[in-house]
Design a protein around this motif. Sequence first.
Motif, short mmCIF file in Angstrom:
data_model
loop_
_atom_site.label_atom_id
_atom_site.label_comp_id
_atom_site.label_asym_id
_atom_site.label_seq_id
_atom_site.Cartn_x
_atom_site.Cartn_y
_atom_site.Cartn_z
N VAL A 93 89.28 55.93 46.02
CA VAL A 93 88.33 54.90 45.60
C VAL A 93 87.98 53.96 46.75
CG1 VAL A 93 87.96 52.92 44.07
CG2 VAL A 93 89.15 54.96 43.21
N ALA A 94 88.99 53.43 47.43
CA ALA A 94 88.73 52.46 48.50
C ALA A 94 89.93 52.38 49.41
CB ALA A 94 88.42 51.08 47.92
N ALA A 95 89.68 52.00 50.66
CA ALA A 95 90.76 51.86 51.63
C ALA A 95 90.46 50.71 52.57
CB ALA A 95 90.95 53.14 52.42
N ILE A 96 91.53 50.14 53.13
CA ILE A 96 91.39 49.08 54.11
C ILE A 96 92.42 49.30 55.20
CG2 ILE A 96 92.93 47.51 52.83
CD1 ILE A 96 91.05 45.21 53.78
N SER A 97 92.00 49.12 56.43
CA SER A 97 92.91 49.36 57.56
C SER A 97 93.86 48.19 57.76
CB SER A 97 92.09 49.56 58.84
OG SER A 97 91.36 48.38 59.12
N TRP A 98 94.91 48.46 58.53
CA TRP A 98 95.89 47.41 58.78
C TRP A 98 95.48 46.52 59.94
CZ3 TRP A 98 98.59 46.64 63.36
CH2 TRP A 98 98.49 47.67 64.31
N SER A 99 94.65 47.00 60.83
CA SER A 99 94.31 46.23 62.03
C SER A 99 92.92 45.60 61.89
CB SER A 99 94.40 47.12 63.26
OG SER A 99 93.57 48.25 63.10
N ILE A 100 92.01 46.00 62.76
CA ILE A 100 90.64 45.49 62.67
C ILE A 100 90.12 45.84 61.28
CG2 ILE A 100 88.32 45.64 63.60
CD1 ILE A 100 89.61 46.54 66.24
N PRO A 101 89.64 44.85 60.55
CA PRO A 101 89.26 45.14 59.16
C PRO A 101 88.22 46.24 59.05
CG PRO A 101 89.35 42.78 59.52
CD PRO A 101 89.49 43.43 60.88
N THR A 102 88.66 47.37 58.55
CA THR A 102 87.78 48.51 58.30
C THR A 102 87.98 48.92 56.86
OG1 THR A 102 87.98 49.28 60.59
CG2 THR A 102 87.27 50.89 58.93
N THR A 103 86.90 49.14 56.16
CA THR A 103 86.99 49.55 54.77
C THR A 103 86.19 50.83 54.53
OG1 THR A 103 85.12 48.13 54.18
CG2 THR A 103 87.33 47.21 53.90
N ARG A 104 86.60 51.56 53.54
CA ARG A 104 85.91 52.77 53.09
C ARG A 104 85.85 52.75 51.58
NH1 ARG A 104 85.06 53.05 57.76
NH2 ARG A 104 85.50 54.76 59.24
N TYR A 105 84.77 53.30 51.03
CA TYR A 105 84.61 53.32 49.58
C TYR A 105 84.05 54.66 49.10
CZ TYR A 105 85.06 48.24 49.81
OH TYR A 105 85.53 46.97 50.04
N LEU A 106 84.46 55.02 47.91
CA LEU A 106 83.82 56.12 47.19
C LEU A 106 82.36 55.73 46.97
CD1 LEU A 106 84.26 58.77 45.48
CD2 LEU A 106 84.72 57.24 43.55
N ASP A 107 81.44 56.64 47.15
CA ASP A 107 80.02 56.31 47.05
C ASP A 107 79.68 55.63 45.73
OD1 ASP A 107 78.56 59.13 48.90
OD2 ASP A 107 79.38 57.20 49.56
N SER A 108 80.27 56.10 44.65
CA SER A 108 79.88 55.59 43.33
C SER A 108 80.36 54.16 43.07
CB SER A 108 80.40 56.51 42.23
OG SER A 108 81.82 56.55 42.24
N VAL A 109 81.22 53.61 43.92
CA VAL A 109 81.69 52.24 43.71
C VAL A 109 81.17 51.28 44.78
CG1 VAL A 109 83.79 53.17 42.66
CG2 VAL A 109 83.87 52.36 45.04
N LYS A 110 80.48 51.80 45.78
CA LYS A 110 79.92 50.93 46.82
C LYS A 110 79.00 49.89 46.21
CE LYS A 110 80.14 54.23 50.66
NZ LYS A 110 79.36 55.10 51.59
N GLY A 111 79.18 48.65 46.66
CA GLY A 111 78.36 47.56 46.14
C GLY A 111 78.91 46.94 44.88
N ARG A 112 79.90 47.60 44.26
CA ARG A 112 80.51 47.06 43.03
C ARG A 112 81.98 46.69 43.22
NH1 ARG A 112 81.10 50.19 38.70
NH2 ARG A 112 81.23 52.17 39.85
N PHE A 113 82.68 47.46 44.03
CA PHE A 113 84.11 47.23 44.27
C PHE A 113 84.31 46.68 45.67
CE2 PHE A 113 86.01 50.70 41.24
CZ PHE A 113 85.23 50.21 40.20
N THR A 114 85.31 45.82 45.81
CA THR A 114 85.67 45.27 47.12
C THR A 114 87.18 45.30 47.28
OG1 THR A 114 83.77 43.77 47.09
CG2 THR A 114 85.53 43.30 48.66
#
Length: 123
Positions: free
Chosen positions: A48-69
């Motif tokens: 669904v979503a991920a966040i890195s431990w260092s420089i803030p990098t995030t990834r999202y499942l396409d269907s939740v982009k813009g709705r989930f943070t």
Amino acid sequence: QVQVVESGGGLVQAGGSLRLSCAASGRTFIDYNRAWFRQSPGKEREFVAAISWSIPTTRYLDSVKGRFTISRDNAKNTVYLQMNDLKPEDTAVYYCAAGGVIKSETYSSVRYWGQGTQVTVSS
């Protein structure tokens, strides 16, 4: 002993919001990537979503982009998933993951899993 514990799930109407929390303990997780997955009955667990431990990098499942943070508070070893404009298809058990590799559209090699929290979205 490492523990990863999710909270914040529940029942919400379509269009509503929930915030999931995932608290980790037993070691420091500052240098661990963190992620959320979900699994619906009869389906495979999906990223669904991920966040890195260092420089803030995030990834999202396409269907939740813009709705989930996804966000994290390293001081508390906690990661959050703010879910807005929820849809019935978001209904699933949501799992927190600690440790692993962020890839372009997914996340792999999870080190620790939580037990899951149920999110149900009614239409």
